[in-house]
Design a protein around this motif. Structure first.
Motif, PDB file in Angstrom:
ATOM      1  N   ASN A 162      54.672  37.556  54.665  1.00 56.08           N
ATOM      2  CA  ASN A 162      55.562  38.463  55.374  1.00 56.08           C
ATOM      3  C   ASN A 162      56.502  39.189  54.416  1.00 56.08           C
ATOM      4  O   ASN A 162      57.043  40.246  54.761  1.00 56.08           O
ATOM      5  N   SER A 178      51.727  43.271  53.839  1.00 55.38           N
ATOM      6  CA  SER A 178      52.204  43.921  55.060  1.00 55.38           C
ATOM      7  C   SER A 178      51.554  45.278  55.253  1.00 55.38           C
ATOM      8  O   SER A 178      51.188  45.663  56.374  1.00 55.38           O
ATOM      9  N   TYR A 179      51.391  46.022  54.145  1.00 54.86           N
ATOM     10  CA  TYR A 179      50.757  47.346  54.216  1.00 54.86           C
ATOM     11  C   TYR A 179      49.317  47.240  54.702  1.00 54.86           C
ATOM     12  O   TYR A 179      48.871  48.030  55.558  1.00 54.86           O
ATOM     13  N   ALA A 199      47.902  44.623  56.470  1.00 59.23           N
ATOM     14  CA  ALA A 199      47.776  44.010  57.792  1.00 59.23           C
ATOM     15  C   ALA A 199      48.274  44.910  58.918  1.00 59.23           C
ATOM     16  O   ALA A 199      47.712  44.896  60.027  1.00 59.23           O
ATOM     17  N   THR A 200      49.318  45.679  58.651  1.00 57.88           N
ATOM     18  CA  THR A 200      49.925  46.474  59.729  1.00 57.88           C
ATOM     19  C   THR A 200      49.720  47.972  59.568  1.00 57.88           C
ATOM     20  O   THR A 200      50.053  48.729  60.481  1.00 57.88           O
ATOM     21  N   GLY A 201      49.195  48.391  58.422  1.00 58.14           N
ATOM     22  CA  GLY A 201      49.036  49.817  58.179  1.00 58.14           C
ATOM     23  C   GLY A 201      47.612  50.255  57.957  1.00 58.14           C
ATOM     24  O   GLY A 201      46.943  50.767  58.859  1.00 58.14           O
ATOM     25  N   PRO A 251      44.420  48.489  60.258  1.00 67.01           N
ATOM     26  CA  PRO A 251      44.399  48.970  61.644  1.00 67.01           C
ATOM     27  C   PRO A 251      44.066  50.455  61.752  1.00 67.01           C
ATOM     28  O   PRO A 251      43.365  50.876  62.684  1.00 67.01           O
ATOM     29  N   ASN A 252      44.548  51.252  60.798  1.00 72.70           N
ATOM     30  CA  ASN A 252      44.255  52.687  60.819  1.00 72.70           C
ATOM     31  C   ASN A 252      42.770  52.957  60.583  1.00 72.70           C
ATOM     32  O   ASN A 252      42.259  54.013  60.981  1.00 72.70           O
ATOM     33  N   ALA A 274      43.594  43.736  64.868  1.00 73.32           N
ATOM     34  CA  ALA A 274      44.758  43.085  64.263  1.00 73.32           C
ATOM     35  C   ALA A 274      44.425  41.684  63.758  1.00 73.32           C
ATOM     36  O   ALA A 274      44.843  41.281  62.669  1.00 73.32           O
ATOM     37  N   ALA A 323      42.406  41.939  60.607  1.00 71.99           N
ATOM     38  CA  ALA A 323      43.237  42.399  59.494  1.00 71.99           C
ATOM     39  C   ALA A 323      44.083  41.251  58.948  1.00 71.99           C
ATOM     40  O   ALA A 323      44.230  41.081  57.731  1.00 71.99           O
ATOM     41  N   THR A 324      44.639  40.436  59.866  1.00 69.15           N
ATOM     42  CA  THR A 324      45.435  39.285  59.428  1.00 69.15           C
ATOM     43  C   THR A 324      44.572  38.277  58.676  1.00 69.15           C
ATOM     44  O   THR A 324      44.984  37.735  57.641  1.00 69.15           O
TER      45      THR A 324
END
Length: 510
Positions: free
Chosen positions: A457, A463-464, A466-468, A471-472, A477, A480-481
């Motif tokens: 975290n 973070s880039y 997993a959340t950016g 997913p794009n 999700a 990606a995690t």
């Protein structure tokens, strides 16, 4: 001792056979560097033999100088006479004059070729040895270098002259060692300005050998040459991008140029000269240098070899400027699997107080690795990675013509896995500031080894992903995690296998 006693007799005996007469009858069939000069090809062996006879340390230096003058003076005076009798334009229009000058320069290089190479120590500095040149001999060779450079600068439009100058100056560099490095900028400038694609590929291979052999002394010279050489390479590639290739031969030559270029950039990193990119004159152009490597060469599936080399260059750049920005470790051996060993030596004090070649190279350039230009370059790299490098890591292996089972393609995936692991290391809080800018110093001369682990975290790159980015690209999700957790928990080989399975099972993440 046995050879030295026959030196004078040998050179006097073959003197009549050393008269150079250019034969233009074969000129139309000559290749750029393939020989075919008739009788002169055989004479070159005699010139080299004369050099061998003059090389023994046991030969009296006065005798050596007398014999050197006996060999060199006719070559010097004949070349200078031709240059003085006619204008540059006239010589360039006369094949016989060009060929004669080519022969004079090549004969000088062949004599020097008979002398042993200068011994270079582990840090690239010329070291003393039983075969070290005497000062008087070195002065004769430097005089020859002056003449060779002057002729090249005047007649650089001729491929024959460029070929002869490169041969002769490369031999001088081998024999004189670091003493000949000041001639490199003028040599490269003369060769690059008018060279053809195949010449540039050969020149890049030569430069790769030079930076490896003379590190770190060559750092100022390499820094000065960096932008002109890269501009010439991209000039050829941009021209082809606009006009297209005219046939298979040209396409192969350009493919060789791409490989030679990437190999040369890799040689700079492996020689621990990465600091030449960070100087005030070069740092503003870093993104311009690396962007085509990431956005074009790395994603061109028509050449897996170039793809592998391109990702390796990006891997080294991330190592050098984001994971180990203060140069504590050599880049040639700083692979993910070797990092733990390097750190154990540091922890045990084996590396205490040692200055690395990377740090010495920076000092040679008068560069602080936490300077404004160095930090500017790192900021450029960070932006390039977010916008271009990381997307290329997923775009390349998901292209329709990328065959995952192919051996060359497998090597590309290995490099991609290494790039992603290095970026995860660069994202840990101890290496990157909370505002996203990379620190100029590290808390200790150690670096993390895969598996990275830690609090994902707080890892900016994790973070880039997993959340950016993922997913794009259409990645769920949960997947990606899982990908980020695998990146953090697996070693190099394990993660490469996971990456292949991830890409295969997802059928492409686009």
């Amino acid at each position: 001792p046995l050879l030295a006693q026959y030196s004078s007799d040998f050179i006097r005996a073959v003197g009549d056979l050393l008269e150079i007469r250019a034969d233009t009858s074969k000129l139309s069939s000559l290749s750029a560097a393939g020989g075919g000069f008739g009788l002169f090809d055989s004479q070159l062996y005699l010139f080299e033999s004369c050099g061998i006879m003059l090389a023994p340390a046991e030969l009296d230096d006065d005798t050596r100088m007398s014999l050197l003058q006996h060999l060199f003076n006719p070559l010097f005076t004949s070349a200078q006479r031709l240059m003085n009798q006619k204008s540059t334009e006239q010589i360039l229009q006369e094949p016989r004059s060009l060929l004669q000058i080519h022969h004079y320069l090549t004969a000088i290089g062949s004599i020097i070729k008979g002398f042993p190479d200068a011994r270079v120590d582990a840090k690239g500095t010329s070291a003393s040895s039983p075969h070290q040149l005497s000062p008087s001999t070195a002065q004769v060779f430097l005089k020859a270098a002056d003449m060779c450079i002057a002729i090249l600068e005047a007649l650089q439009a001729s491929q024959l002259i460029r070929e002869a100058a490169r041969f002769t100056l490369s031999r001088m560099l081998s024999v004189l060692g670091a003493e000949a490095l000041p001639y490199m900028p003028r040599l490269i400038d003369g060769l690059v300005s008018s060279c053809a694609v195949e010449e540039l590929s050969d020149l890049l291979s030569f430069l790769g050998l030079v930076v490896f052999k003379f590190k770190p002394d060559v750092a100022p010279t390499a820094s000065e040459l960096l932008l002109p050489v890269i501009s010439k390479v991209y000039g050829f590639l941009d021209q082809v991008a606009q006009d297209g290739t005219t046939g298979t031969d040209e396409a192969l030559l350009l493919q060789d140029l791409r490989k030679a270029y990437l190999t040369w950039i890799g040689a700079i990193f492996n020689s621990d000269l990465d600091s030449i990119f960070l100087t005030p004159q070069n740092a503003p152009h870093l993104a311009t240098i690396l962007r085509p490597i990431a956005s074009q060469l790395a994603v061109d599936s028509s050449s897996p070899q170039c793809q592998r080399l391109a990702f390796n260059v990006l891997f080294k750049a991330i190592q050098a400027w984001m994971v180990d920005p203060m140069g504590w470790h050599t880049l040639a051996t700083m692979t993910p699997s070797a990092i733990a060993t390097l750190n154990s030596k540091t922890a045990s004090g084996q590396n205490a107080g040692k200055t690395t070649l990377r740090q010495v190279a920076a000092q040679t350039l008068g560069l602080r690795l936490d300077s404004a230009s160095a930090n500017e370059a790192r900021n450029q790299l960070q932006e390039l990675i977010t916008k271009t490098v990381v997307p290329a890591c997923f775009e390349t292996p998901t292209q329709p013509d990328f065959r995952m089972a192919d051996a060359q393609a497998s090597l590309v995936v290995t490099e991609i896995a290494g790039v992603l692991q290095m970026l995860l290391m660069a994202g840990v809080p101890e290496i990157s500031d909370s505002d996203g800018s990379f620190m100029a110093t590290m808390p200790a001369p150690q670096i993390l080894a895969p598996p990275t682990g830690g609090d994902l975290n707080r890892n900016q790159f994790a973070s880039y992903l997993a959340t950016g980015l993922l997913p794009n690209l259409g990645c769920p999700a949960a997947m990606a995690t899982e990908f980020v957790q695998a990146l953090a928990s697996l070693d190099q080989k394990q993660f490469k296998k996971y990456l292949v399975a991830f890409l295969t099972s997802s059928g492409g993440t686009q």
